[in-house]
Design a protein around this motif. Structure first.
Motif: not given
Length: 73
Positions: A3-8
């Motif tokens: 999974r890609r990390p959230e933007r923040s």
């Protein structure tokens, strides 16, 4: 698939009581890069720099740690 990390998300270690590896459920490389950057940022400064920061922090009504966090940002 990872999974890609959230933007923040800053890629740092998890803050909960996860009992797995120190890097949590994510990529070990990101954890190690984050740890190296953290250690470099908080490396002890020279005595003269520390005294200068302490004097400026006191003039601003901040603690040394608060002042250092502000200048690191």
């Amino acid at each position: 698939m990872a999974r890609r990390p959230e933007r923040s998300h800053n890629g740092g270690p998890p803050l909960d009581d996860y009992e797995g590896p120190p890097w949590g459920k994510g990529d070990a490389y990101i954890f190690l890069a984050w740890r190296a950057a953290h250690d470099k940022a908080w490396k002890a400064p020279s005595h003269a720099v520390m005294l200068m920061r302490l004097e400026k922090a006191e003039r601003l009504g901040l603690t040394y740690e608060e002042y250092t966090l502000e200048i690191l940002e």
